[in-house]
Design a protein around this motif. Structure first.
Motif, PDB file in Angstrom:
ATOM      1  N   THR B  22       0.837  -1.206   0.000  1.00  9.30           N
ATOM      2  CA  THR B  22       0.000   0.000   0.000  1.00  9.30           C
ATOM      3  C   THR B  22       0.872   1.256   0.000  1.00  9.30           C
ATOM      4  O   THR B  22       0.601   2.215  -0.744  1.00  9.30           O
ATOM      5  N   GLU B  37      -8.455  -0.157   3.047  1.00  9.48           N
ATOM      6  CA  GLU B  37      -7.878  -0.412   4.361  1.00  9.48           C
ATOM      7  C   GLU B  37      -8.978  -0.568   5.403  1.00  9.48           C
ATOM      8  O   GLU B  37      -9.946   0.188   5.405  1.00  9.48           O
ATOM      9  N   THR B  52      -4.918  -4.063   4.195  1.00  6.78           N
ATOM     10  CA  THR B  52      -5.667  -4.060   2.940  1.00  6.78           C
ATOM     11  C   THR B  52      -6.479  -5.356   2.818  1.00  6.78           C
ATOM     12  O   THR B  52      -5.905  -6.436   2.945  1.00  6.78           O
ATOM     13  N   ASP B  56      -5.345  -2.325  -3.528  1.00  7.21           N
ATOM     14  CA  ASP B  56      -4.932  -0.945  -3.767  1.00  7.21           C
ATOM     15  C   ASP B  56      -4.941  -0.756  -5.278  1.00  7.21           C
ATOM     16  O   ASP B  56      -4.664  -1.694  -6.022  1.00  7.21           O
TER      17      ASP B  56
HETATM   18 MG   LIG Z   1      -1.769  -2.975   2.092  1.00  6.68          MG
END
Ligand SMILES: [Mg+2]
Ligand SMILES: Nc1nc2c(ncn2[C@@H]2O[C@H](COP(=O)(O)OP(=O)(O)OP(=O)(O)O)[C@@H](O)[C@H]2O)c(=O)[nH]1
Lengths: 131, 187
Positions: B22, B37, B52, B56
């Motif tokens: 991330t 998140e 996560t 992402d």
């Molecule tokens: Mg992450």
């Protein structure tokens, strides 16, 4: 500060709530899970199945949150995946973002009834776990 | 042939929890990346506050005009289904590791095994962070681990918080892709 996942007693009570909810027509199984994909309580799903539903459900809830935010629509409330064989609904539990409920229903479920009953179930769970 | 033909393709950042997927995507993405998140309730696995659970997503434009879509995976094995969804159609994969985390070398195997089937031969780069921590394995140890398995891939020491380091990973991968353009990197 971290909200830890609910203690054993609360989980047992949550399981009872899910058991009652399992009586709703068409409901095949239900899993309550943390936003990071851990099962908290489940009904009619074995350990492996509920662990997988919890992980996938948490991804969908997070994607729902991202999509609603992107569209400027505020917080994620619920999403329903409909398919030939039935439907899966994922609904947020309580006002925090810490838990959601995933419900698997067969073809025989009436979607409107299912959503209404699921909402009631989520309210009961929120009272229990998310004061 | 130099570089990938201008077009659009997808790169996946993967690796275990806390490796910095991330952070890496945020460091280079043009505009705010999409994040998924949530609160991390498993502080035994990792002490950080959030993790996560979806993916992402960011974007960068390379000097030749090609657009790279950057996807970051979740790190925990319970999100394996997401690894496969995100790995599909990837032109290349960047595996990130935290050398100071226990079992970092074993984690390399886990992610290489999971993602090698998704990418054309060789489209893999490994970025290792925190190699300066005492007793952490060196980049050589990670390279030797790959070598022992007959996998050829560059291993770079990186700090994912630094844009330049992350761009170096991307450029290295794009170079590999360029040398395979004949084999149909998505244009
Ligand atoms: Mg992450
Ligand atoms: N001190 C230090 N911190 C670092 C270094 N590299 C990365 N970090 C930190 O490590 C953390 C990595 O977190 P994330 O980017 O969320 O990791 P992730 O791989 O996305 O983790 P998951 O989504 O949970 O799988 C961030 O807080 C970074 O700032 C480093 O070299 N030194």
């Amino acid at each position: 500060m971290s909200k830890v996942r609910p203690a054993k007693l609360s989980r047992e009570l949550a399981r009872k709530v899910l058991e009652g909810y399992g009586e709703v027509a068409g409901v095949q199984c239900a899993v309550l899970f943390s936003s990071d994909g851990f099962e908290i309580a489940s009904h009619a799903a074995d350990a492996a199945a509920s662990a997988r539903l919890a992980a996938i459900g948490s991804s969908l809830a997070a994607l729902g949150t991202a999509l609603a935010g992107e569209a400027g629509l505020g917080d994620f409330e619920r999403t329903t995946i409909e398919s030939n064989g039935g439907a899966v609904t994922i609904m947020r539990v309580g006002s925090s973002r810490s838990m959601s409920l995933a419900v698997v229903a067969g073809k025989d479920a009436v979607l409107g009834q299912l959503l209404w009953a699921t909402q009631r179930c989520c309210q009961a769970l929120a009272k229990l776990l998310d004061p | 042939m130099s570089g990938v033909e201008a077009g659009e393709f997808k790169i996946v950042f993967t690796g275990p929890m806390g490796a910095g997927k991330t952070t890496a995507i945020a460091a280079i993405s043009e505009g705010e990346p999409v994040r998924t998140e949530v609160e991390n309730t498993d502080r035994v696995a990792h002490a950080k506050e959030s993790t996560t659970v979806g993916f992402d997503f960011g974007r960068i434009t390379l000097a030749d005009g090609s657009v790279v879509r950057l996807y970051g995976t979740p790190g925990q094995v319970r999100y394996r289904f997401m690894w496969d969804i995100l790995g599909r159609g990837a032109a290349g994969v960047i595996v990130l590791l935290d050398a100071s985390a226990p079992g970092a070398l074993v984690q390399l195997d886990v992610f290489v095994d999971a993602f090698i089937p998704h990418v054309a031969h060789g489209a893999l780069v490994v970025g290792v962070g925190r190699t300066d921590v005492p007793n952490a394995p060196s980049t050589d140890a990670f390279a030797a681990r790959l070598d022992a398995r007959g996998i050829v891939a560059p291993v770079l020491s990186v700090d994912v918080r630094r844009q330049g380091d992350v761009m170096m990973l991307v450029r290295t991968l794009v170079c590999i892709l360029g040398s395979h353009t004949a084999h149909g990197v998505p244009a």
